[in-house]
Design an enzyme around this catalytic site. Structure first.
Site, PDB file in Angstrom:
ATOM      1  N   HIS A   1       0.863  -1.185   0.000  1.00 32.57           N
ATOM      2  CA  HIS A   1       0.000   0.000   0.000  1.00 32.57           C
ATOM      3  C   HIS A   1       0.898   1.233   0.000  1.00 32.57           C
ATOM      4  O   HIS A   1       2.128   1.111  -0.043  1.00 32.57           O
ATOM      5  CB  HIS A   1      -0.953  -0.015   1.197  1.00 32.57           C
ATOM      6  CG  HIS A   1      -0.290   0.009   2.546  1.00 32.57           C
ATOM      7  ND1 HIS A   1       0.554  -0.987   2.987  1.00 32.57           N
ATOM      8  CD2 HIS A   1      -0.348   0.924   3.559  1.00 32.57           C
ATOM      9  CE1 HIS A   1       0.969  -0.707   4.207  1.00 32.57           C
ATOM     10  NE2 HIS A   1       0.438   0.452   4.574  1.00 32.57           N
TER      11      HIS A   1
ATOM     12  N   HIS B   1       1.238   3.908   2.244  1.00 31.90           N
ATOM     13  CA  HIS B   1       1.703   4.643   3.416  1.00 31.90           C
ATOM     14  C   HIS B   1       3.214   4.832   3.291  1.00 31.90           C
ATOM     15  O   HIS B   1       3.921   3.974   2.747  1.00 31.90           O
ATOM     16  CB  HIS B   1       1.347   3.892   4.700  1.00 31.90           C
ATOM     17  CG  HIS B   1      -0.084   4.079   5.108  1.00 31.90           C
ATOM     18  ND1 HIS B   1      -0.748   3.225   5.956  1.00 31.90           N
ATOM     19  CD2 HIS B   1      -0.989   5.043   4.780  1.00 31.90           C
ATOM     20  CE1 HIS B   1      -1.987   3.652   6.142  1.00 31.90           C
ATOM     21  NE2 HIS B   1      -2.153   4.747   5.430  1.00 31.90           N
TER      22      HIS B   1
ATOM     23  N   ASP C   1       5.839   4.560   5.079  1.00 33.01           N
ATOM     24  CA  ASP C   1       6.830   3.599   5.560  1.00 33.01           C
ATOM     25  C   ASP C   1       6.960   2.378   4.658  1.00 33.01           C
ATOM     26  O   ASP C   1       7.820   1.530   4.884  1.00 33.01           O
ATOM     27  CB  ASP C   1       6.520   3.172   7.000  1.00 33.01           C
ATOM     28  CG  ASP C   1       5.127   2.594   7.186  1.00 33.01           C
ATOM     29  OD1 ASP C   1       4.216   2.981   6.451  1.00 33.01           O
ATOM     30  OD2 ASP C   1       4.950   1.747   8.092  1.00 33.01           O
ATOM     31  N   HIS C   2       6.127   2.327   3.593  1.00 35.01           N
ATOM     32  CA  HIS C   2       6.194   1.200   2.671  1.00 35.01           C
ATOM     33  C   HIS C   2       6.657   1.594   1.268  1.00 35.01           C
ATOM     34  O   HIS C   2       6.937   0.710   0.461  1.00 35.01           O
ATOM     35  CB  HIS C   2       4.832   0.511   2.579  1.00 35.01           C
ATOM     36  CG  HIS C   2       4.426  -0.135   3.861  1.00 35.01           C
ATOM     37  ND1 HIS C   2       4.576  -1.494   4.108  1.00 35.01           N
ATOM     38  CD2 HIS C   2       3.895   0.387   5.001  1.00 35.01           C
ATOM     39  CE1 HIS C   2       4.151  -1.768   5.327  1.00 35.01           C
ATOM     40  NE2 HIS C   2       3.731  -0.649   5.886  1.00 35.01           N
TER      41      HIS C   2
ATOM     42  N   HIS D   1      -6.948  -3.226   5.730  1.00 36.56           N
ATOM     43  CA  HIS D   1      -6.270  -2.106   6.388  1.00 36.56           C
ATOM     44  C   HIS D   1      -7.150  -0.873   6.217  1.00 36.56           C
ATOM     45  O   HIS D   1      -8.230  -0.945   5.620  1.00 36.56           O
ATOM     46  CB  HIS D   1      -4.892  -1.916   5.759  1.00 36.56           C
ATOM     47  CG  HIS D   1      -3.980  -1.015   6.536  1.00 36.56           C
ATOM     48  ND1 HIS D   1      -3.938  -0.986   7.915  1.00 36.56           N
ATOM     49  CD2 HIS D   1      -3.063  -0.083   6.118  1.00 36.56           C
ATOM     50  CE1 HIS D   1      -3.040  -0.103   8.312  1.00 36.56           C
ATOM     51  NE2 HIS D   1      -2.505   0.463   7.235  1.00 36.56           N
TER      52      HIS D   1
ATOM     53  N   ASP E   1       0.169  -4.861   7.668  1.00 38.89           N
ATOM     54  CA  ASP E   1      -0.876  -3.849   7.750  1.00 38.89           C
ATOM     55  C   ASP E   1      -2.264  -4.402   7.412  1.00 38.89           C
ATOM     56  O   ASP E   1      -2.874  -4.050   6.412  1.00 38.89           O
ATOM     57  CB  ASP E   1      -0.549  -2.660   6.851  1.00 38.89           C
ATOM     58  CG  ASP E   1       0.668  -1.893   7.325  1.00 38.89           C
ATOM     59  OD1 ASP E   1       1.700  -2.546   7.563  1.00 38.89           O
ATOM     60  OD2 ASP E   1       0.595  -0.658   7.468  1.00 38.89           O
TER      61      ASP E   1
ATOM     62  N   HIS F   1       7.196  -6.011  11.092  1.00 41.86           N
ATOM     63  CA  HIS F   1       6.437  -4.754  11.162  1.00 41.86           C
ATOM     64  C   HIS F   1       6.065  -4.408  12.604  1.00 41.86           C
ATOM     65  O   HIS F   1       4.904  -4.215  12.959  1.00 41.86           O
ATOM     66  CB  HIS F   1       5.175  -4.844  10.292  1.00 41.86           C
ATOM     67  CG  HIS F   1       4.593  -3.498   9.945  1.00 41.86           C
ATOM     68  ND1 HIS F   1       3.626  -2.898  10.712  1.00 41.86           N
ATOM     69  CD2 HIS F   1       4.838  -2.645   8.925  1.00 41.86           C
ATOM     70  CE1 HIS F   1       3.295  -1.732  10.181  1.00 41.86           C
ATOM     71  NE2 HIS F   1       4.028  -1.565   9.082  1.00 41.86           N
TER      72      HIS F   1
END
Length: 306
Positions: free
Chosen positions: A61, A63, A65-66, A138, A206, A265
């Site tokens: 996805h 976000h 941090d990814h 998520h 997530d 994670h």
């Protein structure tokens, strides 16, 4: 064989002792990456792996941090003199997100191809990998991935000889192509045994526990799954922000009948994660705590009477 490296295990933000969650696989000279947050470049270097053979990057996805490490990763790959096209796979909106990130990485010596996942599940066959993306639960559109290395059946010499197929055509049939000889068409199924067990890895971060996760992780050799929280009292927080606890991940591994579970994670607030593992292993005995740089080589297994 399939090499797996868990590059980082942090969620939300990189820490001095934890890079952001990312996984890398190597097979037959090609590398595949899933997720690419800040510091992923450093994690790759620290693992001693190469940027040059990365052919596919999958995103769960969007976000930060990814995916926020992508521009730097692209530039590093360019500096490694890559010229082959790079394939990016991700949820709807991938082309727009990548275009925005590439404002700071506009010129590359290779083509970037974006594939946006259509629907709740989709399978791609690229560079010897069979990649299945499956939607999870998520607070934004998010997918997990299974990565499989398929293994064809054995070539039956006796059957090929009985059919009088010349030896110079055997290799063609083994590659899955048909052969025409002396007015007759020979197909691979005439000389190939049933498909043998391959290698399967499932990666998911997530999400809340979902049936799609259990179904797609079914019988995986390795299941890499988020365990955002380990403290029992944080279950409500996990539900609020749509993440999983160590114990929910262990239960998913148990229901999916996987061979091994790696937790990843982790919340930045989680310290001394190893202290929670005895309770996790009561649910799923083959659970391991993910660590940055953790590696494994997964080999094909022989099956009886195949």
């Amino acid at each position: 064989m399939l090499d797996i490296c868990l590059l980082g295990t942090a969620g939300m933000m990189p820490l001095p002792y934890r890079y952001l969650t990312s996984m890398m696989a190597r097979y037959n000279g090609s590398s595949l990456m899933i997720d690419c947050g800040e510091a992923t470049q450093i994690a790759v270097k620290k693992a001693g792996w190469s940027f040059h053979p990365i052919d596919i990057i999958c995103f769960t996805h969007y976000h930060a941090d990814h995916i926020s490490g992508l521009p730097g990763m692209l530039l590093t790959m360019g500096n490694a003199e890559r010229t082959q096209p790079l394939t990016l796979i991700g949820p709807k909106g991938l082309t727009r997100v990548v275009s925005a990130l590439r404002v700071i990485a506009p010129e590359l010596p290779f083509e970037v191809q974006c594939i946006e996942i259509a629907g709740t599940t989709q399978t791609f066959s690229l560079h010897g990998y069979e990649i299945t993306a499956f939607q999870v639960n998520h607070n934004v559109l998010c997918y997990g991935y299974t990565v499989e290395i398929k293994r064809q059946g054995r070539f039956c010499v006796e059957q090929a000889q009985a059919l009088s197929i010349p030896k110079n055509y055997w290799g063609i049939l083994q590659k899955g192509e048909q052969v025409q000889y002396e007015g007759r068409v020979y197909t691979p199924d005439m000389v190939m045994g049933p498909q043998r067990k391959g290698i399967k890895v499932t990666y998911c971060t997530d999400t809340r526990p979902t049936e799609s996760l259990i179904q797609n992780a079914d019988n995986s050799d390795l299941f890499i799954c988020e365990g955002m929280y380990a403290e029992k009292e944080k279950l409500a927080k996990a539900k609020q922000y749509k993440h999983m606890t160590f114990y929910e991940a262990a239960q998913a591994a148990k229901e999916a009948n996987v061979q091994e579970l790696w937790l990843t994670h982790f919340s930045p607030s989680l310290v001394h994660a190893e202290e929670y593992m005895p309770k996790v292993r009561k649910i799923f005995p083959h659970a391991q705590l993910g660590k940055d740089g953790k590696m494994v080589v997964l080999n094909f297994t022989e099956e009886a009477n195949v």
